[in-house]
Enzyme design. Structure first.
Site, mmCIF file in Angstrom:
data_model
loop_
_atom_site.group_PDB
_atom_site.id
_atom_site.type_symbol
_atom_site.label_atom_id
_atom_site.label_comp_id
_atom_site.label_asym_id
_atom_site.label_seq_id
_atom_site.Cartn_x
_atom_site.Cartn_y
_atom_site.Cartn_z
ATOM 1 N N ARG A 120 -16.871 -10.844 3.688
ATOM 2 C CA ARG A 120 -15.731 -11.342 2.884
ATOM 3 C C ARG A 120 -15.343 -10.392 1.750
ATOM 4 O O ARG A 120 -14.756 -10.800 0.752
ATOM 5 C CB ARG A 120 -16.012 -12.728 2.312
ATOM 6 C CG ARG A 120 -16.202 -13.767 3.379
ATOM 7 C CD ARG A 120 -16.157 -15.152 2.807
ATOM 8 N NE ARG A 120 -16.481 -16.108 3.845
ATOM 9 C CZ ARG A 120 -17.716 -16.466 4.175
ATOM 10 N NH1 ARG A 120 -18.735 -15.952 3.508
ATOM 11 N NH2 ARG A 120 -17.938 -17.304 5.149
ATOM 12 N N LYS A 142 -2.505 -2.059 0.246
ATOM 13 C CA LYS A 142 -2.213 -2.558 1.600
ATOM 14 C C LYS A 142 -3.236 -1.933 2.546
ATOM 15 O O LYS A 142 -3.353 -0.709 2.617
ATOM 16 C CB LYS A 142 -0.814 -2.129 2.046
ATOM 17 C CG LYS A 142 0.294 -3.025 1.546
ATOM 18 C CD LYS A 142 1.596 -2.665 2.261
ATOM 19 C CE LYS A 142 2.738 -3.527 1.777
ATOM 20 N NZ LYS A 142 4.025 -3.120 2.386
ATOM 21 N N GLU A 184 8.174 11.247 1.483
ATOM 22 C CA GLU A 184 7.953 10.094 0.598
ATOM 23 C C GLU A 184 8.209 10.486 -0.865
ATOM 24 O O GLU A 184 8.702 9.688 -1.660
ATOM 25 C CB GLU A 184 6.519 9.552 0.741
ATOM 26 C CG GLU A 184 6.096 9.164 2.157
ATOM 27 C CD GLU A 184 6.775 7.919 2.719
ATOM 28 O OE1 GLU A 184 7.453 7.194 1.957
ATOM 29 O OE2 GLU A 184 6.629 7.682 3.942
ATOM 30 N N LYS A 226 5.020 4.596 -7.788
ATOM 31 C CA LYS A 226 4.505 3.560 -6.879
ATOM 32 C C LYS A 226 3.728 2.498 -7.668
ATOM 33 O O LYS A 226 3.858 1.297 -7.410
ATOM 34 C CB LYS A 226 3.646 4.167 -5.770
ATOM 35 C CG LYS A 226 3.116 3.066 -4.833
ATOM 36 C CD LYS A 226 2.982 3.431 -3.391
ATOM 37 C CE LYS A 226 2.602 2.201 -2.569
ATOM 38 N NZ LYS A 226 2.166 2.502 -1.229
ATOM 39 N N GLU A 236 4.566 -7.932 -2.255
ATOM 40 C CA GLU A 236 5.906 -7.846 -1.664
ATOM 41 C C GLU A 236 6.535 -9.235 -1.526
ATOM 42 O O GLU A 236 7.066 -9.611 -0.483
ATOM 43 C CB GLU A 236 5.813 -7.163 -0.290
ATOM 44 C CG GLU A 236 7.085 -6.430 0.090
ATOM 45 C CD GLU A 236 6.903 -5.451 1.255
ATOM 46 O OE1 GLU A 236 5.862 -4.766 1.303
ATOM 47 O OE2 GLU A 236 7.805 -5.386 2.074
ATOM 48 N N ARG A 241 8.934 -4.751 -4.266
ATOM 49 C CA ARG A 241 8.193 -3.722 -3.533
ATOM 50 C C ARG A 241 9.018 -3.176 -2.365
ATOM 51 O O ARG A 241 8.780 -2.075 -1.882
ATOM 52 C CB ARG A 241 6.836 -4.293 -3.071
ATOM 53 C CG ARG A 241 5.854 -3.216 -2.648
ATOM 54 C CD ARG A 241 4.422 -3.692 -2.531
ATOM 55 N NE ARG A 241 3.614 -2.639 -1.911
ATOM 56 C CZ ARG A 241 2.299 -2.554 -1.949
ATOM 57 N NH1 ARG A 241 1.594 -3.444 -2.596
ATOM 58 N NH2 ARG A 241 1.656 -1.566 -1.349
ATOM 59 N N ASN A 245 10.721 0.851 0.721
ATOM 60 C CA ASN A 245 11.123 1.016 2.119
ATOM 61 C C ASN A 245 12.431 1.781 2.276
ATOM 62 O O ASN A 245 12.978 1.847 3.378
ATOM 63 C CB ASN A 245 11.272 -0.357 2.794
ATOM 64 C CG ASN A 245 9.924 -0.980 3.045
ATOM 65 O OD1 ASN A 245 8.954 -0.281 3.341
ATOM 66 N ND2 ASN A 245 9.832 -2.285 2.899
ATOM 67 N N HIS A 248 13.317 3.634 5.375
ATOM 68 C CA HIS A 248 12.333 3.239 6.384
ATOM 69 C C HIS A 248 12.890 2.304 7.457
ATOM 70 O O HIS A 248 12.356 2.266 8.556
ATOM 71 C CB HIS A 248 11.114 2.595 5.719
ATOM 72 C CG HIS A 248 10.172 3.605 5.123
ATOM 73 N ND1 HIS A 248 10.547 4.459 4.104
ATOM 74 C CD2 HIS A 248 8.876 3.906 5.399
ATOM 75 C CE1 HIS A 248 9.523 5.233 3.789
ATOM 76 N NE2 HIS A 248 8.498 4.917 4.553
ATOM 77 N N HIS A 252 11.935 3.575 10.842
ATOM 78 C CA HIS A 252 11.085 2.840 11.786
ATOM 79 C C HIS A 252 11.782 2.659 13.123
ATOM 80 O O HIS A 252 11.152 2.752 14.186
ATOM 81 C CB HIS A 252 10.712 1.465 11.217
ATOM 82 C CG HIS A 252 9.687 1.528 10.127
ATOM 83 N ND1 HIS A 252 9.644 0.620 9.089
ATOM 84 C CD2 HIS A 252 8.674 2.398 9.910
ATOM 85 C CE1 HIS A 252 8.647 0.938 8.278
ATOM 86 N NE2 HIS A 252 8.047 2.006 8.748
ATOM 87 N N HIS A 265 6.507 10.597 10.988
ATOM 88 C CA HIS A 265 6.977 9.567 10.063
ATOM 89 C C HIS A 265 7.908 10.180 9.010
ATOM 90 O O HIS A 265 8.967 9.637 8.696
ATOM 91 C CB HIS A 265 5.778 8.884 9.402
ATOM 92 C CG HIS A 265 6.160 7.809 8.441
ATOM 93 N ND1 HIS A 265 6.789 6.655 8.845
ATOM 94 C CD2 HIS A 265 6.037 7.723 7.088
ATOM 95 C CE1 HIS A 265 7.025 5.897 7.777
ATOM 96 N NE2 HIS A 265 6.582 6.521 6.701
#
Ligand code: NAD
Ligand code: ZN
Length: 356
Positions: A120, A142, A184, A226, A236, A241, A245, A248, A252, A265
């Site tokens: 955990r 994340k 980025e 960031k 988010e 947040r 993106n 993106h 994507h 990417h």
């Protein structure tokens, strides 16, 4: 060395920039963590930096265990996580033990996921070794693995105890990977900081040559941006947040439509930022001159600014299925000027399809 704090109440932690991997043991001693450390990396990165980091940790009195995961995005999987849990059990890691990620975003996301879930949750430290992971993936908590059905479909938010950024490790990184990180970095300039964008324009050669001072500045500014966004909206949930993106949604879609083989990417994000900017020009909120500046900077980095051969049907399908769709409406981040983007649902799909 710069130290930037990411403030999240009891989960607040420092990000060390310009740190030296051979001092990581000393730094770790200042935290009240247990003595067992499991380093998760891959064979290539360990061959380059394994000895340095192991020595530093052992000299500081830690018991160090090492394990490797295979190269590449395929390693970010549940079967691989299961192997790592076995490894944690084998070395008898307990709640006081620490997992240390030494690698790029793939290893960071996977190791963080294992640290978040084994027993955990045990301590996690991130030592990112790619430019992309130093300015992006290692910051903000994340963590995830991929499923066969898609990327990052299983994961959680789990903040590390600290992030340790040694930019000198970028010397062994391929230029292709440097460009991924640069996309980025340009994004940070576009969304938040016009002055930083100008700095990138003026100092690009230095950055590309990994000049220490320029690199430290660029990583520090990117991390600061960031960090601010994450502090305002860790999970988010508050619509803040999402700004990260920028470029993106289209990016994507391009990656998906080409089965992740057509573009890196960074390339996809570069094209995505240009598409968003072209749309913003068309709707009259962004200037042609700024669009030109963006394209010029990306091209100088060596990133593409236009879509090549692509299956347009597939690209639209991917675009409309993108998770940013809300109640049937597509939301887009469009630039208003360099340094500011807005989130809007008011882009007619005919215009999107025309530009895309
Ligand atoms: N958690 C987040 O917020 C977040 C944000 C962005 C991206 N990501 C994830 O990050 C991943 C991509 O990460 P990445 O771009 O760092 O790629 P990566 O982790 O695949 O690393 C790229 C390559 O560089 C090699 N490498 C790493 N460091 C090196 C070094 N110092 N010298 C030589 N070679 C080195 C690796 O072995 C690998 O082959 C994706 O899975 C993406 O989903 C996560
Ligand atoms: Zn990205």
């Amino acid at each position: 060395m710069e130290i930037i704090k990411l403030n999240l109440n009891e989960r607040t932690y420092p990000i060390y920039i310009g740190a030296n991997l051979n001092k990581i043991g000393e730094t770790l001693s200042c935290f009240n963590l247990g003595k067992k450390i499991l380093i998760i990396s891959n064979a290539y990165i360990l061959s380059l930096y394994g000895k340095t980091i192991e020595r530093s940790l052992k000299d500081a009195g830690f018991s160090v265990f090492l394990t490797c995961v295979p190269e590449g995005e395929e390693g970010k999987s549940l079967p691989q996580a299961a192997k790592l849990y076995e490894c944690c059990l084998k070395y008898k890691l307990d709640r006081s033990s620490t997992i240390l990620s030494l690698g790029g975003g793939v290893i960071g996301d996977l190791s963080g996921f294992v640290a978040a879930t084994y027993l955990r949750g045990i301590n996690f430290i991130n030592a990112p070794t790619t430019l992309l992971s130093q300015v992006d993936a290692s910051i903000g908590g994340k963590v995830a693995v991929n499923l066969p059905a898609g990327k990052n479909l299983v994961g959680t938010f789990y903040q590390p105890k600290f992030v340790y950024i040694d930019p000198s490790v970028l010397k062994t990184l391929s230029f292709k990977e440097i460009k991924n990180g640069m996309a980025e970095i340009v994004k940070y300039g576009m969304i938040k900081d016009a002055e930083f964008f100008s700095y990138l324009e003026e100092n690009l050669e230095k950055i590309k040559n990994l000049n220490e001072e320029a690199l430290n500045l660029v990583i520090t500014r990117s991390v600061e941006i960031k960090v601010k966004v994450v502090e305002e909206d860790e999970r988010e949930e508050r619509g803040k947040r999402e700004i990260l993106n920028f470029g993106h949604t289209f990016g994507h879609a391009l990656e998906k439509a080409t089965n992740y083989k057509g573009y890196t990417h960074g390339e996809a994000v570069a094209i995505g930022m240009v598409i968003a900017s072209k749309i913003a020009c068309k709707v009259g909120i962004f200037s042609q001159e700024s669009l030109l500046r963006l394209k010029r900077l990306l091209q100088k980095i060596g990133l593409p600014v236009e879509i090549g051969e692509i299956d347009r049907e597939k690209a639209f399908d991917a675009l409309y299925l993108d998770k940013k769709r809300r109640e049937g409406k597509l939301r887009f981040l469009l630039p208003e000027r360099i340094g500011k983007v807005i989130l809007t649902e008011k882009v007619p799909s005919s215009l999107i399809e025309e530009i895309f």
